[in-house]
Enzyme design. Structure first.
Site, PDB file in Angstrom:
ATOM      1  N   ASP A 297       0.797  -1.223   0.000  1.00  0.00           N
ATOM      2  CA  ASP A 297       0.000   0.000   0.000  1.00  0.00           C
ATOM      3  C   ASP A 297       0.831   1.274   0.000  1.00  0.00           C
ATOM      4  O   ASP A 297       0.293   2.364   0.137  1.00  0.00           O
ATOM      5  CB  ASP A 297      -0.932   0.011   1.208  1.00  0.00           C
ATOM      6  CG  ASP A 297      -0.185  -0.080   2.532  1.00  0.00           C
ATOM      7  OD1 ASP A 297       1.005  -0.443   2.513  1.00  0.00           O
ATOM      8  OD2 ASP A 297      -0.805   0.191   3.578  1.00  0.00           O
ATOM      9  N   GLU A 367      16.884  12.067 -31.243  1.00  0.00           N
ATOM     10  CA  GLU A 367      17.764  11.482 -32.248  1.00  0.00           C
ATOM     11  C   GLU A 367      17.002  11.349 -33.579  1.00  0.00           C
ATOM     12  O   GLU A 367      16.407  10.308 -33.833  1.00  0.00           O
ATOM     13  CB  GLU A 367      18.270  10.125 -31.770  1.00  0.00           C
ATOM     14  CG  GLU A 367      19.040  10.199 -30.462  1.00  0.00           C
ATOM     15  CD  GLU A 367      19.532   8.849 -29.964  1.00  0.00           C
ATOM     16  OE1 GLU A 367      19.705   7.911 -30.785  1.00  0.00           O
ATOM     17  OE2 GLU A 367      19.725   8.711 -28.758  1.00  0.00           O
ATOM     18  N   MET A 434      27.211  12.085 -27.932  1.00  0.00           N
ATOM     19  CA  MET A 434      27.200  10.624 -28.068  1.00  0.00           C
ATOM     20  C   MET A 434      28.345  10.152 -28.965  1.00  0.00           C
ATOM     21  O   MET A 434      28.148   9.741 -30.116  1.00  0.00           O
ATOM     22  CB  MET A 434      25.837  10.164 -28.580  1.00  0.00           C
ATOM     23  CG  MET A 434      24.724  10.433 -27.568  1.00  0.00           C
ATOM     24  SD  MET A 434      23.089   9.834 -28.068  1.00  0.00           S
ATOM     25  CE  MET A 434      22.634  11.073 -29.286  1.00  0.00           C
TER      26      MET A 434
END
Length: 594
Positions: A297, A367, A434
């Site tokens: 919970d 990208e 990158m």
């Protein structure tokens, strides 16, 4: 404040107010608070309300709760029925459905003078505090106001969960702090009836001095370097890689930032990437960062809760939520048609009260803007990227990190030239360049080439496909060196059917990989195909008929020296699960950046 039903009780008055404590989608936790606002003692209390069809109480505590259809009644238990003047008592329950209570009655009378309002509503959460004027011993906090149906009286300022001040305005300067120390601040509003609402999101602050000064903002400051790793939400499945692995590997103490990948971009908005992994997956005690099991919970589970626990143990770590990526970049062209609305949707998701304290900013991984990746963007134009980043900075403000993962294609007319990265640089804390995946077995016949060359070399298959030229091109476009991070891949790319040891050989196709052809984790390649050569600042290995290229601790050390000599802001890597169990590549980056 209302009179009770019986005239004999006219001197006694009380209010009942309702709060939804948490909501986990399939259910929620509710709480009622009864307060004696009169001048005589109450001997008992009964709260009644209506729920819409489909909403119900499943369990309750500190009251006896019954129902007749959609009408619900809660009576005090033996020990909490008596309320002296000014005293209050609360009872709680778990429920299913999404409805809110209406028609509240307390001891037969209206809870607050009107049947349409379920009690005197507590105030909302104030805005997450912003930090400014940070010194060795003090910090100024400011926040946006909470709202309340009866008016906000004041605010409690919480430092590391403890109240340090109560103020009536929207700013507070906390003094007497320790230099070079991490603190966490939140703010809680109080209404004119004395009720407190939920706390705001948390703002992490590190005072200056005490060693390396990380600067006033959330990013790195003078003398410090970023060591950022991507943590993938899908890694909790087949890869069996969890937030706890950052601790057991020793990586948590060596990194500065985590990019949590990925959130999706759909229908012009930032959206959840994997709800189960992100915030619902239950962790056992042995899987959990702090050794405590999740309960059924609790309002937040999954990676988000584990990251919260990680930050509690390693408060120097900042976490950004990264959106997009190779697979999910197709949504950006539509989203940037309305950059303000897009930024608002991202802010609302990142700063959702359930996990606002987990995240210190946003990373956008498009990208590629105005170019081709998995899909082609032929309509956005070169200015779309800077427009998007400007909107993100405007919405997230100066005290959240705003970053982007960007191409390293420095070829003439290539992807760096396709978007206005130079203009956008003023809005970002840094770019994750990158500098990997330059070459790979998507060219199935070769020629073999290192996927992450630091520099060019004789015979390189494509001019401009190397780290040094990418960094140089960004600098030439006006991006400050300190806003550029060098990318490191924690994996190799390889071919099979190769007879030539040196780069430039022919192949018959991609080498076999654990999860995908042509790619394999460093932790596997280290043992299965040890490096036996270097080229352009990175390593390669020829084993049987397989040819792989990847970075090792030695080549990473060389790249970090190069990055420091270039004045770069640091380095980042994709991604944690490719490293060894003792985090040797993370360690190599950390040592190399010192």
């Amino acid at each position: 404040m209302v009179g009770l039903a019986s005239p004999a009780q006219a001197a006694a008055s009380a209010t009942a107010s309702y709060t939804k404590v948490s909501d986990w989608g399939s259910g929620f936790e509710g709480k009622w608070t009864v307060k004696n606002t009169g001048t005589t003692t109450l001997s008992s209390w009964t709260v009644e309300w209506d729920f819409p069809s489909g909403t119900s109480v499943t369990s309750a505590w500190d009251a006896t709760v019954t129902n007749s259809g959609t009408h619900w009644t809660a009576k005090n238990v033996g020990w909490n029925g008596t309320l002296a003047p000014g005293a209050s008592v609360s009872f709680g329950f778990n429920g299913t459905g999404t409805g809110s209570p209406t028609g509240c009655k307390l001891n037969g009378g209206s809870c607050d003078g009107g049947p349409s309002v379920p009690g005197d509503t507590p105030p909302s959460a104030p805005g997450t505090p912003a930090a400014s004027d940070i010194s060795d011993t003090s910090v100024k906090l400011s926040w946006t106001a909470a709202t309340d149906d009866k008016g906000v009286k004041n605010y409690d300022v919480l430092r590391d969960g403890a109240k340090v001040a109560t103020v009536t305005g929207l700013t507070y300067t906390d003094t007497g702090l320790t230099a070079g120390t991490d603190y966490s601040y939140a703010v809680q509003a109080r209404d004119t009836a004395g009720q407190t609402g939920p706390a705001s999101g948390s703002r992490a602050v590190r005072t200056t001095g005490g060693g390396t000064d990380p600067g006033p903002g959330p990013g790195p400051g003078p003398g410090s370097k970023v060591n950022l790793g991507y943590f993938t939400n899908w890694g909790v499945y087949g890869r069996n890689y969890h937030v706890k692995n950052l601790v057991t590997s020793g990586s948590a103490q060596k990194i500065t930032h985590i990019n949590y990948a990925f959130g999706n971009v759909q229908n012009g908005k930032c959206t959840i990437g994997d709800a189960f992994a992100d915030y619902d997956k239950a962790y056992t005690a042995d899987q959990s960062v702090d050794g405590k099991a999740d309960t059924w919970d609790q309002p937040l589970r999954g990676n988000f809760n584990q990251l919260r626990k990680l930050k509690a143990q390693y408060p120097h770590i900042k976490v950004l939520w990264s959106f997009g990526g190779w697979t999910w970049s197709g949504g950006f062209p539509d989203a940037v048609k309305n950059p303000t609305a897009f930024a608002q949707s991202c802010y609302d998701l990142v700063e959702d009260p359930r996990w606002a304290d987990v995240f210190d900013g946003i990373d956008l991984d498009w990208e590629y803007p105005n170019a081709c990746g998995l899909s082609c963007d032929t309509t956005s134009g070169p200015a779309a990227f800077s427009t998007m980043m400007k909107a993100m900075r405007a919405k997230f403000g100066p005290n959240n990190l705003v970053t982007a993962a960007v191409t390293a294609d420095a070829s003439a007319g290539g992807k760096i030239d396709a978007a206005d990265y130079g203009v956008a640089a003023q809005y970002v804390d840094w770019y994750n360049v990158m500098t990997y995946d330059f070459f790979g077995a998507w060219a199935a016949k070769g020629p073999t080439a290192p996927h992450s060359p630091l520099t060019s070399y004789p015979g390189i298959p494509q001019a401009g496909y190397n780290s040094a030229e990418a960094i140089a091109k960004f600098k030439a476009k006006g991006v400050p060196s300190a806003k550029l991070l060098l990318g490191i891949g924690f994996y190799g790319r390889g071919w099979t059917g190769v007879t030539q040891k040196e780069p430039g050989g022919t192949a018959t196709g991609p080498a076999a990989g654990t999860y995908e052809q042509g790619i394999e984790d460093y932790k596997v390649l280290k043992a299965s195909c040890p490096a036996n050569g270097t080229v352009a600042g990175t390593a390669y290995a020829h084993c049987g008929t397989n040819w792989w290229s990847y970075d090792t601790p030695a080549t990473i050390a060389g790249k970090m020296t190069w990055a420091k000599n270039q004045g770069l802001g640091g380095a980042f890597f994709w991604e944690f699960s490719g490293d060894t169990a003792n985090g040797e590549l993370v360690g190599a980056i950390s040592n190399g950046l010192k």
